[in-house]
Design an enzyme around this catalytic site. Structure first.
Site, PDB file in Angstrom:
ATOM      1  N   LEU A 166      24.159   2.230  38.205  1.00 32.88           N
ATOM      2  CA  LEU A 166      24.449   0.785  37.697  1.00 32.88           C
ATOM      3  C   LEU A 166      25.326   0.169  38.161  1.00 32.88           C
ATOM      4  CD1 LEU A 166      23.893   1.861  33.762  1.00 32.88           C
ATOM      5  CD2 LEU A 166      22.199   1.667  35.894  1.00 32.88           C
ATOM      6  N   ILE A 206      34.351   8.958  40.607  1.00 34.97           N
ATOM      7  CA  ILE A 206      35.504   9.532  41.678  1.00 34.97           C
ATOM      8  C   ILE A 206      36.983   8.948  41.247  1.00 34.97           C
ATOM      9  CG2 ILE A 206      35.081   7.485  43.376  1.00 34.97           C
ATOM     10  CD1 ILE A 206      35.150   9.645  45.427  1.00 34.97           C
ATOM     11  N   ASP A 254      28.831  -0.230  44.141  1.00 32.03           N
ATOM     12  CA  ASP A 254      29.813  -0.884  44.902  1.00 32.03           C
ATOM     13  C   ASP A 254      28.635  -1.525  46.228  1.00 32.03           C
ATOM     14  OD1 ASP A 254      31.344  -1.821  46.782  1.00 32.03           O
ATOM     15  OD2 ASP A 254      32.853  -0.314  46.673  1.00 32.03           O
ATOM     16  N   THR A 286      27.131  -1.272  30.230  1.00 30.93           N
ATOM     17  CA  THR A 286      28.282  -1.215  30.977  1.00 30.93           C
ATOM     18  C   THR A 286      29.099  -2.667  30.951  1.00 30.93           C
ATOM     19  OG1 THR A 286      27.125  -2.026  33.137  1.00 30.93           O
ATOM     20  CG2 THR A 286      26.809   0.066  32.437  1.00 30.93           C
ATOM     21  N   ASN A 293      32.706  13.316  43.614  1.00 31.02           N
ATOM     22  CA  ASN A 293      32.011  12.465  44.572  1.00 31.02           C
ATOM     23  C   ASN A 293      30.566  12.713  44.874  1.00 31.02           C
ATOM     24  OD1 ASN A 293      31.386  11.117  46.750  1.00 31.02           O
ATOM     25  ND2 ASN A 293      33.346  11.574  48.216  1.00 31.02           N
ATOM     26  N   ALA A 294      29.846  11.871  44.176  1.00 30.35           N
ATOM     27  CA  ALA A 294      28.228  12.391  43.936  1.00 30.35           C
ATOM     28  C   ALA A 294      27.731  12.193  45.498  1.00 30.35           C
ATOM     29  CB  ALA A 294      27.644  11.416  43.415  1.00 30.35           C
ATOM     30  N   GLU A 315      30.297  -3.880  33.626  1.00 29.66           N
ATOM     31  CA  GLU A 315      29.869  -4.897  34.736  1.00 29.66           C
ATOM     32  C   GLU A 315      28.736  -5.440  34.307  1.00 29.66           C
ATOM     33  OE1 GLU A 315      30.310  -1.697  35.161  1.00 29.66           O
ATOM     34  OE2 GLU A 315      31.647  -1.037  36.709  1.00 29.66           O
TER      35      GLU A 315
END
Length: 267
Positions: free
Chosen positions: A160, A101, A163, A241, A140-141, A243
């Site tokens: 994955l 997004i 938030d 990833t 925006n899924a 993260e």
């Protein structure tokens, strides 16, 4: 394509206005700075197709889509595209789409893919690492997933390090919820896998409990996935990833939960 004009939640850094690298030079993240998260309920300036049939996949996969292929892997909230880039050479005949997004982050992934394609062409890559099978859309899924993917079109859905939305009043914004699970079951074919991973145990338990409670999903163990030949996917989920790499550097825990879309007999 239909366009819905809304206020953009992104706050681009001044450096992002500079021209990003082109050709075989990979883009640099410092030119694409953005807030870590975006509010999925805020207004955004988005373009989206009326339906999956209105998606022109040849724009995203010019060398593969003309054969009639459509995306089979979807990385929701793909961030900087680490999973897509890791899986692309491993499954060169499978189309993969990232959904992100944030404006600058999605632009970074797009520029990264284009640079990798140019590099592969310059090096005459013949090992599957051509990156023609990966792409990204700014989307925006939580609102528009069925606009991109038809019924039972996906074999893998990835969430994955999403938030965590720690505050209880923000839990409604979590990407796993009963309402959204109905959409995920719709686009995922029977036998398809939902992959979730996080470094927040509370979020892990939240996602796991909601998936366990939903009648169209059943848990599948990491060992079973590896026995089915999906080990490379599991490894990428853990390690590809940004993260995930950060958690690794900080010696934190990663919580994996995977679920299979089951076939529901017709009554």
């Amino acid at each position: 394509m239909t366009k819905r004009k809304r206020q953009d939640a992104a706050v681009p850094d001044a450096a992002a206005q500079q021209q990003p690298p082109t050709n075989s030079n990979l883009p640099q993240k410092r030119f694409y700075r953005q807030r870590a998260h975006a509010n999925p309920f805020s207004d955004h300036n988005l373009e989206y197709p009326h339906s999956p049939g209105h998606c022109d996949w040849t724009v995203h996969y010019p060398k593969l889509a003309p054969s009639g292929k459509v995306p089979e892997f979807a990385d929701v909230g793909c961030g900087f595209g680490g999973l897509l880039i890791a899986l692309a050479p491993l499954y060169p005949d499978t189309l993969m789409l990232g959904l992100e997004i944030r404006v600058q982050v999605s632009q970074y992934v797009q520029d990264r893919i284009e640079a990798l394609r140019v590099t592969a062409a310059e090096q005459n890559a013949d090992d599957g690492a051509h990156y023609q099978n990966v792409s990204i859309v700014r989307a925006n899924a939580m609102k528009f997933l069925p606009n991109y993917f038809g019924k039972h079109s996906l074999s893998a859905l990835f969430f994955l390090f999403p938030d965590p939305h720690f505050k209880a009043r923000k839990h409604k914004a979590r990407i796993i919820s009963p309402t959204l699970l109905a959409e995920y079951a719709y686009v995922l074919r029977p036998g398809g896998i939902v992959y979730t991973i996080t470094d927040v145990k509370d979020l892990h338990e939240w996602m796991k409990s909601h998936l366990e409670s939903f009648p169209m999903f059943e848990p599948v163990t990491e060992d079973d996935l590896r026995a089915e030949g999906k080990g490379p996917i599991v490894d990428a989920v853990y390690n590809s990833t940004e993260e995930g790499k950060k958690v690794e550097r900080n010696k934190g825990d990663k919580w994996l939960a995977c679920f299979r879309r089951i076939e529901v007999p017709r009554v």
